[in-house]
Structure formats: structure tokens, C-alpha cells
Design a protein around this motif. Structure first.
Motif, short mmCIF file in Angstrom:
data_model
loop_
_atom_site.label_atom_id
_atom_site.label_comp_id
_atom_site.label_asym_id
_atom_site.label_seq_id
_atom_site.Cartn_x
_atom_site.Cartn_y
_atom_site.Cartn_z
N MET A 116 6.90 2.70 7.22
CA MET A 116 6.58 2.33 6.02
C MET A 116 5.21 2.04 5.69
O MET A 116 4.52 1.29 6.37
CB MET A 116 7.43 0.96 5.37
CG MET A 116 8.88 1.32 5.45
SD MET A 116 9.36 2.78 4.39
CE MET A 116 8.91 2.12 2.82
N PRO A 117 4.78 2.74 4.58
CA PRO A 117 5.39 3.80 3.70
C PRO A 117 5.37 5.07 4.07
O PRO A 117 5.97 6.11 3.39
CB PRO A 117 4.33 3.77 2.53
CG PRO A 117 2.85 3.50 2.92
CD PRO A 117 3.45 2.36 4.28
N LEU A 118 5.21 5.52 5.45
CA LEU A 118 5.25 6.72 6.07
C LEU A 118 6.41 6.73 6.70
O LEU A 118 7.29 6.02 6.81
CB LEU A 118 4.04 7.03 6.97
CG LEU A 118 2.53 7.05 6.83
CD1 LEU A 118 1.51 7.05 7.83
CD2 LEU A 118 2.43 7.87 5.60
N PRO A 119 6.85 8.00 7.16
CA PRO A 119 8.03 8.10 7.81
C PRO A 119 8.29 7.33 8.90
O PRO A 119 7.24 6.63 9.74
CB PRO A 119 8.17 9.80 8.29
CG PRO A 119 7.21 10.25 7.34
CD PRO A 119 6.10 9.35 7.14
N PHE A 123 0.90 -1.20 -0.02
CA PHE A 123 0.09 0.00 0.18
C PHE A 123 0.85 1.19 -0.19
O PHE A 123 1.93 1.21 0.58
CB PHE A 123 -0.98 0.12 1.18
CG PHE A 123 -1.86 -1.20 1.26
CD1 PHE A 123 -2.53 -1.73 0.27
CD2 PHE A 123 -1.95 -1.88 2.55
CE1 PHE A 123 -3.33 -2.57 0.33
CE2 PHE A 123 -2.74 -2.90 2.56
CZ PHE A 123 -3.53 -3.29 1.60
N GLU A 124 0.32 2.29 -0.78
CA GLU A 124 1.07 3.53 -0.64
C GLU A 124 0.47 4.49 0.60
O GLU A 124 0.05 4.17 1.29
CB GLU A 124 0.62 4.43 -1.93
CG GLU A 124 1.13 3.43 -3.25
CD GLU A 124 0.65 4.24 -4.69
OE1 GLU A 124 0.11 5.34 -4.47
OE2 GLU A 124 1.02 3.67 -5.69
N ALA A 125 1.50 5.54 0.45
CA ALA A 125 1.29 6.36 1.79
C ALA A 125 -0.16 7.06 1.69
O ALA A 125 -0.46 7.43 2.76
CB ALA A 125 2.49 7.67 1.62
N SER A 126 -0.88 7.18 0.76
CA SER A 126 -2.08 7.81 0.61
C SER A 126 -3.10 6.90 1.31
O SER A 126 -4.32 7.54 1.88
CB SER A 126 -2.49 8.04 -0.73
OG SER A 126 -2.66 6.56 -1.49
N SER A 127 -2.84 5.55 1.70
CA SER A 127 -3.66 4.93 2.61
C SER A 127 -3.71 4.94 4.02
O SER A 127 -4.58 4.78 4.45
CB SER A 127 -3.18 3.34 2.19
OG SER A 127 -3.57 2.86 0.67
N PHE A 128 -2.61 6.05 4.33
CA PHE A 128 -2.32 6.17 5.82
C PHE A 128 -2.33 7.60 6.16
O PHE A 128 -2.22 7.75 7.25
CB PHE A 128 -1.10 5.33 5.96
CG PHE A 128 -1.05 3.85 5.96
CD1 PHE A 128 -1.94 2.96 6.58
CD2 PHE A 128 -0.52 3.71 4.88
CE1 PHE A 128 -1.89 1.55 6.34
CE2 PHE A 128 -0.18 2.10 4.44
CZ PHE A 128 -1.14 1.24 5.31
#
Length: 369
Positions: free
Chosen positions: A364-367, A350-355
Motif C-alpha cells: 500500500m498504496p501500490l499493489p 501518501f498516494e501512489a504517485s509518491s512511489f
């Protein structure tokens, strides 16, 4: 003598042809009703009504089917979007103006009425349609029909499909709709319906699909929906529904798709909703739900999509999601979640936009935390 015999035979043959033609012709009253229906409509491009000529409406009248025994009109199926050669020849979809004539109500043997996707048919649904005793399918999707659903629609005891979606129908869902004991598909999406969903909608025991999205429905979600043991697809999204999600929804045995997004729902997510392993698409986004996301996922969890975004959820992302058999799409963005995003499958896809836009999610994928 031979001359007389020849004339006699010719006369008999002519009479036989006349009798046979009469036997196989449609009812004159049905033909008159169809011609009145045609007169109220304008279809300028495809020429489908050009086929409605001659005395026998049971033969080669586009979209018309008769009962082979009674020669009465049984089906009217006119779709504005079709792969029929008449559409392929012109290379365009259908466009029709005008209104639905009450003359159709004289077709008392009608079982199927489909006047779908013509884009600009307007006017109201004739109230007398609710008096057609044999009607099984009523499909008027994709027009500009206004007015309300006939109050006596519940009289259609044999109706299995009611599709009035993508029109401009207003007013409330008639209370009598719960008397449609044979109804399997109820599709009223994208209209201007208001008021509450009938509290006893659970009486529709045969229903497998209920699509009521994109209206102006208010009130709470009826708990009687849990009585619909055949219900597989429920879409109440983009309305003005309030209150909490009934706990009973999680017990519907074959429910596979549940869309409640874009309402004004509050309270917590029922635990048994997320532990229902038959549910593959769940969208609760854009509400005011609060509390933790229940940590009840397991090896039988198979989610094509789980969208909980734009709520007031707090706590952490359930670690049990890692044990799910499959999670295709996940969105928990725009909440108040905190803590580390679990590692490994399915989170590594999943990409950062999911979180994004939570209080203190990290990893991951956030800081990193």
C-alpha cells in the motif's frame, strides 16, 4: 510709529519662514538627481510621480525619505505591488517602463534603493551604483533589467540585501560579490546568469538566505558554503550544476531549506544531509543521484517535504522513516527502488504517485507484494 513696527514684524516673520523652509528643504542636488531619475521612467496609471513637485523632496514625494538631520535623501522605496492607498484607489498593480538613470549615483547618502515589481523597467544596472558608500538595501526584483551585475558590486561593504531576482540579467556572478561582508540575503533567481558560483562564497559569513535558482549556472556546488553558519535557506535549483553534493552541506547548523532539484548532480546522497534534524525541506529531485537512500531518520526528524523523485536511486525505502516525528510530503517516484513500502505512519497518508515508476516497489498504496 506703529505702522513701521507692523511692517518690520511682517518682514521679520517672512524672513523667518523663508529660513525655516530652507532649513527643512531637501538638498537641491538631491532634488535634481531625483528629477533626472524620474525623467527616465514612465508610470502612466498611478500618478506617483505627480507628487514629485515643489522644491522640498523630503516632504510628500511618494517613496522618498530623507535623513531628519541632514535633509539628504536616504531611502527610495518604489514597489509596484503594494497595499498603499494609491494602489487600492486604482485597483491595479504598478506598471512602469523606462530605465534606471545613473543620476541616482549622485545621492551619496542613499541607504535603501527599492525599485521593485514594476514589470517593464529595462536597461542595465548603472555601474556607479556600486560606488554608493552607505547603501544597505538594493532591491530591483521583478523588472526586465538586462546586462550584467556591476563588477565592482563588492565595494558596497554595508549592503545587507541584494535582490535582483526575476529580471533578465546575464553574465557571471561577479567575483567581488564575496566581499559583501555584511550581506544577509542574496537573491538572484530567475535570470540568465551563467558561469560558476564563486568558489569562496563561504566568505559571506553573515548570509542567511542564498536564492540562485532558475539560471544557467554550471560547475560544482562550492563546499565553502558549509562555512555559512547562519545559512537557513539555500536554493540552487533549475541550473546546470554538476558533480556530487558536498558532504559539508549536512553540517550547516541552522539550514532548514535546501533545494538542489533540476540540476545534473550525481553521486550518492550524503548521509549527514538526511540525519540533519534541522532540515525541514529537502528537494533533490530531477538529478542523477544514485545509491541507497540513507537509513538515518529518527524521532527528531521533522520533514515538511522530502522529494527524491526522478533520480537513479536503488535499494529499499528506509524503515527508519517510520520513526520520524513528522513527514508532510514524500516523493520517491521515478527511481529504481525495490521492496515493500513500510506500513503505518507516515506511509499510510501518501498516494501512489509518491512511489510510482520504480523497479519493484510494492505494498500500500501500490499493489500488494
Amino acid at each position: 510709529m506703529m505702522r513701521l513696527t507692523g511692517d518690520f514684524l511682517a518682514t521679520v516673520l517672512t524672513l523667518l519662514i523663508t529660513v525655516i523652509s530652507t532649513v527643512h528643504a531637501c538638498s537641491p542636488s538631491d532634488r535634481a538627481a531625483l528629477l533626472s531619475f524620474k525623467a527616465a521612467l514612465n508610470e502612466p496609471h498611478l500618478g506617483i510621480f505627480a507628487t514629485w513637485s515643489g522644491t522640498n523632496c523630503c516632504t510628500n514625494w511618494y517613496g522618498i525619505t530623507c535623513d531628519p538631520e541632514t535633509k539628504r535623501v536616504a531611502d527610495i522605496i518604489l514597489r509596484g505591488e503594494s497595499e498603499d492607498p494609491i494602489f487600492q484607489k486604482t485597483g491595479r498593480t504598478g506598471h512602469m517602463t523606462g530605465s534606471i538613470s545613473p543620476s541616482l549615483c549622485r545621492l551619496d547618502r542613499l541607504t535603501t534603493l527599492v525599485i521593485a515589481d514594476w514589470k517593464s523597467i529595462s536597461g542595465e544596472i548603472p555601474a556607479c551604483i556600486a560606488a554608493l558608500p552607505r547603501l544597505r538595501i538594493l532591491d530591483l526584483v521583478g523588472n526586465k533589467i538586462t546586462g550584467s551585475i556591476p563588477a565592482s558590486i563588492g565595494n558596497l561593504s554595508r549592503l545587507t540585501v541584494l535582490n535582483l531576482a526575476d529580471n533578465r540579467i546575464s553574465g557571471e556572478i561577479p567575483a567581488s560579490v564575496v566581499d559583501l561582508k555584511s550581506l544577509m540575503h542574496l537573491e538572484l533567481a530567475n535570470n540568465k546568469l551563467c558561469g560558476e558560483i564563486p568558489f569562496n562564497i563561504g566568505k559571506l559569513s553573515m548570509m542567511s538566505r542564498a536564492l540562485l535558482s532558475r539560471n544557467q549556472l554550471t560547475g560544482s556546488i562550492p563546499s565553502s558554503l558549509a562555512n555559512l553558519h547562519r545559512l537557513a535557506d539555500l536554493d540552487l535549483s533549475t541550473n546546470r550544476l554538476t558533480g556530487s553534493i558536498p558532504l559539508q552541506l549536512g553540517s550547516i547548523p541552522i539550514l532548514s531549506t535546501l533545494n538542489l532539484d533540476s540540476n545534473r548532480l550525481s553521486g550518492k546522497i550524503p548521509t549527514n544531509l538526511l540525519s540533519n534534524t534541522g532540515l525541514s525541506i529537502l528537494n533533490l529531485s530531477r538529478n542523477s543521484l544514485e545509491g541507497n537512500i540513507p537509513n538515518v531518520f529518527g524521532p527528531k526528524t521533522y520533514l515538511i517535504a522530502l522529494d527524491l523523485s526522478y533520480n537513479n536511486l536503488n535499494g529499499s525505502i528506509p524503515k527508519s522513516l517510520s520513526s520520524a516525528k513528522y513527514v508532510g510530503h514524500l516523493d520517491v517516484s521515478h527511481n529504481h527502488l525495490c521492496g515493500a513500502i513500510p506500513k503505518g505512519t507516515p506511509f499510510d497518508r501518501f498516494e501512489a504517485s509518491s512511489f510510482c515508476d520504480n523497479d519493484c516497489l510494492c505494498g500500500m498504496p501500490l499493489p500488494t507484494c
